[in-house]
Design a protein around this motif. Sequence first.
Motif, mmCIF file in Angstrom:
data_model
loop_
_atom_site.group_PDB
_atom_site.id
_atom_site.type_symbol
_atom_site.label_atom_id
_atom_site.label_comp_id
_atom_site.label_asym_id
_atom_site.label_seq_id
_atom_site.Cartn_x
_atom_site.Cartn_y
_atom_site.Cartn_z
ATOM 1 N N ILE A 1 -4.104 6.822 8.229
ATOM 2 C CA ILE A 1 -3.814 5.652 7.328
ATOM 3 C C ILE A 1 -2.353 4.818 8.391
ATOM 4 N N VAL A 2 -1.573 5.165 8.798
ATOM 5 C CA VAL A 2 -1.028 4.377 10.082
ATOM 6 C C VAL A 2 -1.507 3.343 10.236
ATOM 7 N N SER A 3 -2.715 3.571 11.153
ATOM 8 C CA SER A 3 -3.334 2.860 11.822
ATOM 9 C C SER A 3 -4.199 1.537 10.828
ATOM 10 N N LEU A 4 -4.731 2.310 9.672
ATOM 11 C CA LEU A 4 -5.536 1.468 8.587
ATOM 12 C C LEU A 4 -4.386 0.077 7.903
ATOM 13 N N LEU A 5 -3.344 0.623 7.678
ATOM 14 C CA LEU A 5 -2.518 -0.238 6.999
ATOM 15 C C LEU A 5 -1.510 -1.331 8.287
ATOM 16 N N HIS A 6 -1.667 -1.278 9.589
ATOM 17 C CA HIS A 6 -0.990 -2.006 10.555
ATOM 18 C C HIS A 6 0.436 -1.463 10.532
ATOM 19 N N LEU A 7 0.721 -0.032 10.759
ATOM 20 C CA LEU A 7 2.127 0.116 10.215
ATOM 21 C C LEU A 7 2.404 0.462 11.826
ATOM 22 N N PRO A 8 3.807 0.033 11.552
ATOM 23 C CA PRO A 8 4.133 0.784 13.317
ATOM 24 C C PRO A 8 3.910 2.244 13.366
ATOM 25 N N GLN A 9 3.631 2.799 14.497
ATOM 26 C CA GLN A 9 2.882 3.494 15.356
ATOM 27 C C GLN A 9 4.098 4.932 15.094
ATOM 28 N N GLU A 10 5.251 5.054 14.852
ATOM 29 C CA GLU A 10 6.624 5.786 14.186
ATOM 30 C C GLU A 10 6.631 6.002 13.329
ATOM 31 N N THR A 11 5.980 5.665 11.909
ATOM 32 C CA THR A 11 5.563 5.682 10.465
ATOM 33 C C THR A 11 5.514 7.205 10.337
ATOM 34 N N ALA A 12 5.933 7.916 9.934
ATOM 35 C CA ALA A 12 5.606 9.178 9.079
ATOM 36 C C ALA A 12 4.523 9.157 7.647
ATOM 37 N N ALA A 13 4.142 10.274 7.253
ATOM 38 C CA ALA A 13 3.339 9.962 5.725
ATOM 39 C C ALA A 13 3.813 11.413 4.913
ATOM 40 N N GLY A 14 3.545 11.472 3.875
ATOM 41 C CA GLY A 14 3.750 12.342 3.239
ATOM 42 C C GLY A 14 2.549 12.383 2.657
ATOM 43 N N PHE A 15 2.013 13.491 1.919
ATOM 44 C CA PHE A 15 0.929 13.824 0.939
ATOM 45 C C PHE A 15 1.120 14.532 -0.259
ATOM 46 N N VAL A 16 1.471 14.117 -1.247
ATOM 47 C CA VAL A 16 1.429 14.399 -2.724
ATOM 48 C C VAL A 16 0.587 14.073 -3.777
ATOM 49 N N SER A 17 0.928 14.818 -5.439
ATOM 50 C CA SER A 17 -0.416 14.738 -5.974
ATOM 51 C C SER A 17 -0.497 13.515 -6.821
ATOM 52 N N GLY A 18 0.311 12.670 -6.657
ATOM 53 C CA GLY A 18 0.053 11.146 -7.437
ATOM 54 C C GLY A 18 1.234 10.257 -6.970
ATOM 55 N N THR A 19 1.286 8.772 -7.285
ATOM 56 C CA THR A 19 2.569 7.803 -7.003
ATOM 57 C C THR A 19 3.451 8.033 -7.828
ATOM 58 N N THR A 20 3.454 9.044 -8.772
ATOM 59 C CA THR A 20 5.141 9.435 -9.451
ATOM 60 C C THR A 20 6.033 9.574 -8.671
ATOM 61 N N ILE A 21 5.361 10.914 -7.837
ATOM 62 C CA ILE A 21 6.014 11.849 -6.958
ATOM 63 C C ILE A 21 6.498 11.688 -5.888
ATOM 64 N N ALA A 22 5.129 10.246 -5.424
ATOM 65 C CA ALA A 22 5.521 9.521 -4.720
ATOM 66 C C ALA A 22 6.710 8.300 -4.575
ATOM 67 N N ASN A 23 6.481 7.859 -5.270
ATOM 68 C CA ASN A 23 7.945 6.983 -5.662
ATOM 69 C C ASN A 23 9.709 7.753 -6.190
ATOM 70 N N PHE A 24 8.973 9.106 -6.586
ATOM 71 C CA PHE A 24 10.435 9.900 -6.507
ATOM 72 C C PHE A 24 11.066 10.689 -5.003
ATOM 73 N N SER A 25 9.750 10.790 -4.147
ATOM 74 C CA SER A 25 9.883 10.985 -3.154
ATOM 75 C C SER A 25 11.202 9.489 -2.531
ATOM 76 N N GLY A 26 10.729 8.482 -2.107
ATOM 77 C CA GLY A 26 11.143 7.705 -1.548
ATOM 78 C C GLY A 26 12.555 7.454 -2.197
ATOM 79 N N LEU A 27 12.405 7.206 -3.460
ATOM 80 C CA LEU A 27 13.612 7.016 -4.053
ATOM 81 C C LEU A 27 14.783 8.310 -3.530
ATOM 82 N N CYS A 28 14.124 9.139 -3.504
ATOM 83 C CA CYS A 28 15.228 10.238 -3.289
ATOM 84 C C CYS A 28 16.203 10.380 -1.667
#
Length: 282
Positions: free
Chosen positions: A126-153
Amino acid sequence: MTEATDSEHFSMLLDKARQFAGEYIDHLEERPVFPAEKSLGAMGRLDEPLPETSSDPVSVLTQLHEIGSAAAVTQTAGRYFGFVNGGMLPVGLAAKWLGDVWDQNAAHWVMSPINSRLEEICERWIVSLLHLPQETAAGFVSGTTIANFSGLCAGRNELLRRRGWDVVAKGLYQAPQIRVIVGAHAHAAVYKCISMLGLGSVNVEKVASDDQGRMRLDQMPELGETALVIAQAGEVNSGAIDPIGAICERAHASGSWVHVDGAFGLWARVLPSMRDACAGIE
């Protein structure tokens, strides 16, 4: 039952589920996108008292297929435009079935080495596909609402930490105020997250948007170390993307935190012709 017959029975049930799934797929083009009134009415047959004993597994699957398949919204045939619902690829569905049979708890490597390894690989891809910095970390969640919740938290906690407030230890009682800056066309899920995080609707400052739903830079308020700015990559109706790079520059210069709701618009970075639209998100 012996262990052998248990295994045979399990395989038979999976074969039956595959048969019903195949019948559903074979008739996708004939089905209405939204179920007919007759199909909706048939769902009443499912409403029965809790059984005192277990039911025959094949009968359960048959009933689900006969009633449920007809009452499903046909969003996998390319004719569904109701909401921003994702589709599926055949190999993805088949892999999901296999994963369901594995029945893994993916919380830790020791609980599922294969899930942990697959997450690592998917993160890298995903980091490669979206051309993000190599040090980017990803978290896999159940959907966009919990993704927004996690980022805003994460943003809320960091803004409070910078001001000497440990939200884990002290909670939000008497915590320093956080200003929430959002575009006028922010998705409803963002407001749900703001509420769940205890940030308060009275602390939300809406920024005017253009006719496509993009946040207008010239209408941005003065920011600062108390501001949590929520930008959007992909307005839900038009697909418009906020001027993320310029927003980030202004926010970082003033000590603000920026969260980008990239639920589906962030995928524009995959296309060379669209990559500049999300410039600055990294």
